[in-house]
Scaffold this motif. Structure first.
Motif, mmCIF file in Angstrom:
data_model
loop_
_atom_site.group_PDB
_atom_site.id
_atom_site.type_symbol
_atom_site.label_atom_id
_atom_site.label_comp_id
_atom_site.label_asym_id
_atom_site.label_seq_id
_atom_site.Cartn_x
_atom_site.Cartn_y
_atom_site.Cartn_z
ATOM 1 N N SER A 149 0.882 -1.165 0.000
ATOM 2 C CA SER A 149 0.000 0.000 0.000
ATOM 3 C C SER A 149 0.918 1.213 0.000
ATOM 4 C CB SER A 149 -0.903 -0.017 1.233
ATOM 5 O OG SER A 149 -0.120 -0.069 2.410
ATOM 6 N N ASN A 287 -3.731 5.182 -0.841
ATOM 7 C CA ASN A 287 -4.335 4.524 0.320
ATOM 8 C C ASN A 287 -4.313 5.488 1.501
ATOM 9 O OD1 ASN A 287 -2.431 2.165 -1.127
ATOM 10 N ND2 ASN A 287 -4.570 1.662 -0.828
ATOM 11 N N TYR A 322 -11.607 -7.660 9.255
ATOM 12 C CA TYR A 322 -10.740 -7.441 8.088
ATOM 13 C C TYR A 322 -11.561 -7.282 6.806
ATOM 14 C CZ TYR A 322 -7.519 -9.311 11.574
ATOM 15 O OH TYR A 322 -6.829 -9.543 12.739
ATOM 16 N N ALA A 325 -12.270 -3.696 6.833
ATOM 17 C CA ALA A 325 -11.078 -2.927 6.474
ATOM 18 C C ALA A 325 -10.805 -2.976 4.981
ATOM 19 C CB ALA A 325 -9.868 -3.448 7.257
ATOM 20 N N ARG A 326 -10.893 -4.162 4.381
ATOM 21 C CA ARG A 326 -10.458 -4.260 2.982
ATOM 22 C C ARG A 326 -11.408 -3.556 2.027
ATOM 23 N NH1 ARG A 326 -10.624 -10.627 1.007
ATOM 24 N NH2 ARG A 326 -12.812 -11.050 1.454
ATOM 25 N N GLU A 329 -9.647 0.006 1.261
ATOM 26 C CA GLU A 329 -8.286 0.111 0.709
ATOM 27 C C GLU A 329 -7.332 0.873 1.630
ATOM 28 O OE1 GLU A 329 -9.674 2.081 -2.850
ATOM 29 O OE2 GLU A 329 -9.457 0.201 -3.971
ATOM 30 N N PRO A 330 -7.139 0.360 2.855
ATOM 31 C CA PRO A 330 -6.331 1.110 3.821
ATOM 32 C C PRO A 330 -4.840 1.115 3.478
ATOM 33 C CG PRO A 330 -6.889 -1.048 4.688
ATOM 34 C CD PRO A 330 -7.657 -0.901 3.406
ATOM 35 N N VAL A 333 -3.252 -1.319 8.594
ATOM 36 C CA VAL A 333 -4.160 -1.960 9.540
ATOM 37 C C VAL A 333 -3.281 -2.628 10.586
ATOM 38 C CG1 VAL A 333 -6.025 -3.640 9.875
ATOM 39 C CG2 VAL A 333 -5.782 -2.499 7.670
ATOM 40 N N ALA A 362 -5.352 -11.473 8.154
ATOM 41 C CA ALA A 362 -5.444 -10.183 7.474
ATOM 42 C C ALA A 362 -4.646 -10.188 6.173
ATOM 43 C CB ALA A 362 -4.953 -9.071 8.397
ATOM 44 N N LYS A 363 -3.439 -10.739 6.213
ATOM 45 C CA LYS A 363 -2.626 -10.786 4.994
ATOM 46 C C LYS A 363 -3.311 -11.634 3.933
ATOM 47 C CE LYS A 363 1.081 -8.237 5.234
ATOM 48 N NZ LYS A 363 2.289 -8.531 6.011
ATOM 49 N N LEU A 367 -4.824 -7.533 3.294
ATOM 50 C CA LEU A 367 -4.595 -6.270 3.998
ATOM 51 C C LEU A 367 -3.116 -6.010 4.269
ATOM 52 C CD1 LEU A 367 -7.472 -6.294 6.616
ATOM 53 C CD2 LEU A 367 -7.307 -4.936 4.529
ATOM 54 N N MET A 369 -0.967 -5.541 6.730
ATOM 55 C CA MET A 369 -1.172 -5.781 8.162
ATOM 56 C C MET A 369 0.084 -5.548 8.982
ATOM 57 S SD MET A 369 -3.680 -6.539 10.092
ATOM 58 C CE MET A 369 -4.175 -7.207 11.684
#
Lengths: 470, 263
Positions: A149, A287, A322, A325-326, A329-330, A333, A362-363, A367, A369
């Motif tokens: 990101s 992001n 998550y 979150a996704r 497009e953070p 996280v 998360a990965k 994300l 992460m």
């Protein structure tokens, strides 16, 4: 509702639906015991893991863990499920998915395979497979996933390891905060974000802190982003008032009810996302969201019940955060893994396991992460446990950790990782700061050719201006 | 060379340390923390851990109070269970030791004060009796139930005690979660019309009471007296009750600084 049965030794165990099966298959932790959903014995847990291994992944699309009708997070998960991405694993069971992930992780095109399947996996599938995995499985697969990101720096590139410089102060004193920022920058920290937890909810105080960081950034031409971790609605107001906001922060959780306890829902987050993107302040990427999560937040809010009114285990609910979150497009996280206290994660063993689970899930779900590797003084944990988790996360390709003076957050009253810890993990694992940030450090003679941070005399550094008039 | 840098650094950071308690300018042994600072951290953590785990010296606290105190325990039977099961810390094992409330709702005391160990028995030992005396002195017009010492206690245990005593309001003085720099801070929680089932939204909190570094007993007592009076006027405590005796430093929202969220 499907009833699952598993014989283990001379006993046959019965699990009442997916919610019960997931909870009983979870590695031991105090929060699930507090919620009353944990396995009552090691044998029951082992039986649940056997039974869970045989559950087809399609069951997670048919049987929602939290009802679709009453929970917008469930609706987000199921409505955005990508059937084409799911196709390569659609015939597998949970146990089969573990084998598939471990095969994919060692394939020449591991990163491509894992990226391609990401949108086909639901949080519940990721949580389920993680319950079957050993710590080394969680590390191996997470390391093979590549998520990058970018805003003014690029986070998550192979061989890179970033830090959030966290210069908190109990009264938001600008001189005290500047002193901590200076110390952190001299240690090469802050390439993920310079992020402050404010001591009050006051919008004016948040605006002052954002200006403080932004002035430092501009004065020294630092490729970094700022964040003041205040409520998302406060930050939206700051954006409307013309305050130079880089990242928009919010704590999020895995049920609609838990998010409401944080004062947010998906539409508020969407509004924040649109506002953040409208500023277009990133130089190498767009992001602009920063989320924090942590196992136990739903139970803490009394918003942890799922299908049939049963308590859902805290790790499955964490993975559902998550999905929230996704959607947005953070840039960053992180799970704040040991912050919530021993009633949710009792000791170092439980905190380490949870940190690895959260990072893996998360990965896998796509994300960028990181992890706040941390503990409180009433948990059975210490800095040795944090060293272990930090090292394991470094090996797992974690995107970033916190960097706090001496590991002691004097505002929030807990212990995390320090500037020294960041140098340590980069040294032993051969990791470097984000490339844009490393180039800035190099321009100031603060790193050697290998990207290692040199000891610097602060009085001779141009950054000494941060200390104010001497 | 590195010694020179360290020496210059020490001078450089000295004035900055007056601006923050954060552990800045620690220097480096290679990439790592110098021994002195490693040991300082360990000592601070050890003090905080001991504060969590040391049991309350009940006899010593009773001796410090000017009047006889009743002792109540929660359903948490050990420190380990207390830490894992906050729900048990909110419920009394039994309340047989408490005096029965006077007959008739109008006859009960205005205020009950509970001295609870919470997450730092040391905090209660250091500050409990003095804070109790300051609170009594700050509210001379009110009637008080006899003091109650509560063991393995969370804030909500006070709801049961206040109800059993027939008190119109309860104050819970409780040891807050120890930090690395402060291991002996107490918080004071007000609940008007206490009864089982009250939530954090029904309470007001004054936290960080630990003179000489934190709030003084008298300052805390003034704020609490103002909150008690406000609650009596409003008919309830909690989020609707605002402290008007000062501008800041009040956690009018539930929780406070005591690691007592979700109590």
């Amino acid at each position: 509702m499907t009833t699952y049965r598993q014989r283990c030794g001379t006993t046959t165990y019965t699990f009442d639906g997916l919610v019960d099966l997931l909870a009983k298959a979870s590695p031991e932790r105090s929060g699930d015991q507090l919620a009353g959903c944990a396995a009552e014995s090691d044998a029951e847990r082992a039986a649940a893991q056997w039974a869970l291994a045989d559950v087809p992944l399609t069951a997670f699309l048919a049987d929602a863990v939290v009802p679709y009708e009453t929970d917008e997070v469930t609706r987000l998960i199921l409505d955005s499920h990508d059937a084409a991405a799911f196709a390569p694993v659609a015939q597998l069971t949970v146990g089969g998915l573990r084998d598939w992930l471990l095969e994919a992780a060692v394939a020449p095109d591991a990163a491509e395979q894992l990226r391609a399947v990401s949108r086909g996996l639901t949080p519940e599938m990721a949580a389920a497979v993680s319950k079957l995995m050993r710590n080394q499985d969680l590390i191996l697969v997470a390391r093979a996933v590549q998520v990058t990101s970018a805003f003014r720096t690029t986070i998550g590139l192979p061989g890179r390891f970033s830090t959030r410089l966290q210069p908190n102060h109990p009264t938001d004193d600008p001189r005290g905060i500047s002193a901590s920022i200076l110390d952190g920058l001299l240690f090469g920290c802050g390439d993920a974000v310079i992020g402050i937890n404010p001591a009050t909810d006051s919008p004016q105080a948040a605006a002052d802190l954002i200006h403080l960081i932004d002035d430092v950034r501009l004065r020294h031409d630092i490729p970094a982003q700022s964040c003041v971790l205040t409520h998302v609605t406060t930050t939206i107001g700051l954006i409307e008032a013309g305050v130079p906001v880089d990242l928009v922060f919010q704590s999020i959780a895995g049920t609609e009810g838990a998010n409401r306890s944080f004062g947010v829902d998906l539409s508020v987050l969407r509004e924040a996302y649109d506002a953040a993107r409208s500023l277009d302040r990133g130089t190498v990427g767009t992001n602009a969201m920063y989320f924090e999560t942590g196992q136990g937040s739903a139970l803490s809010a009394g918003a942890h019940l799922g299908t049939g009114g049963r308590p859902v285990d805290q790790q499955t609910l964490e993975a559902r955060a998550y999905a929230v979150a996704r959607e947005f497009e953070p840039l960053l996280v992180n799970t704040v893994v040991g912050f919530i206290g021993p009633e949710y994660l009792y000791d170092g063993k439980q905190i380490i396991r949870a940190g690895l689970e959260d990072h893996f899930c998360a990965k896998l779900l796509g994300l960028p992460m990181g992890c706040d590797v941390c503990y409180t003084n009433h948990a059975e944990a210490d800095q040795d446990d944090m060293d272990t988790l930090l090292t394991l996360l470094g090996a797992a390709g974690c995107s970033f950790v916190m960097a706090i003076p001496g590991a002691d957050d004097v505002m929030l009253g807990y212990q995390s990782t320090s500037f020294h810890d960041a140098l340590y993990v980069r040294r032993v694992l051969g990791l470097r700061p984000a490339p844009e940030f490393e180039a800035w450090l190099a321009r100031h003679g603060m790193v050697d050719a290998a990207g290692r941070v040199r000891p610097v005399d602060p009085a001779a550094s141009p950054l000494r201006a941060l200390a104010g008039p001497q | 060379m590195s010694g020179d840098v360290a020496a210059q650094g020490a001078d450089f950071w000295e004035p900055l340390r007056r601006t923050t308690q954060a552990r800045i300018g620690l220097g480096r042994s290679g990439d790592s923390l110098p021994t002195r600072h490693l040991l300082e951290f360990r000592a601070a953590h050890a003090a905080a851990r001991d504060a969590v785990h040391e049991p309350l010296d009940v006899a010593a606290l009773q001796a410090q109070l000017d009047e006889p105190a009743h002792v109540v325990s929660s359903r948490a039977s050990s420190r380990s269970e207390y830490l894992r099961r906050p729900d048990l810390g909110r419920e009394p094992a039994d309340l047989f030791s408490l005096p029965a409330p006077p007959p008739g709702s109008a006859a009960g005391p205005d205020l009950a004060i509970v001295l609870a160990d919470g997450l730092s028995a040391r905090a209660l030992s250091d500050h409990g009796a003095a804070a109790y005396a300051a609170l009594r002195a700050a509210m001379p017009g009110l009637t008080f139930a006899p003091p109650v010492i509560a063991l393995q206690a969370r804030v909500a245990l006070g709801d049961h005690i206040g109800a059993a005593l027939g008190a119109r309001a309860v104050l819970v003085l409780i040891g807050e979660r120890p930090g690395l720099s402060v291991a002996d801070s107490i918080g004071v929680y007000l609940t008007h019309a206490p009864r089982p089932g009250r939530t954090d939204a029904d309470r007001n909190c004054v936290s960080n009471v630990h003179p000489p570094h934190g709030m003084s007993y008298d300052a805390a007592a003034r704020i609490v007296a103002s909150l008690v009076a406000g609650a009596r006027e409003l008919g309830r405590s909690g989020v609707d009750l605002k402290d008007t005796s000062r501008d800041s430093a009040l956690d009018s929202a539930p929780g406070g600084d005591g690691g007592e969220l979700g109590q």
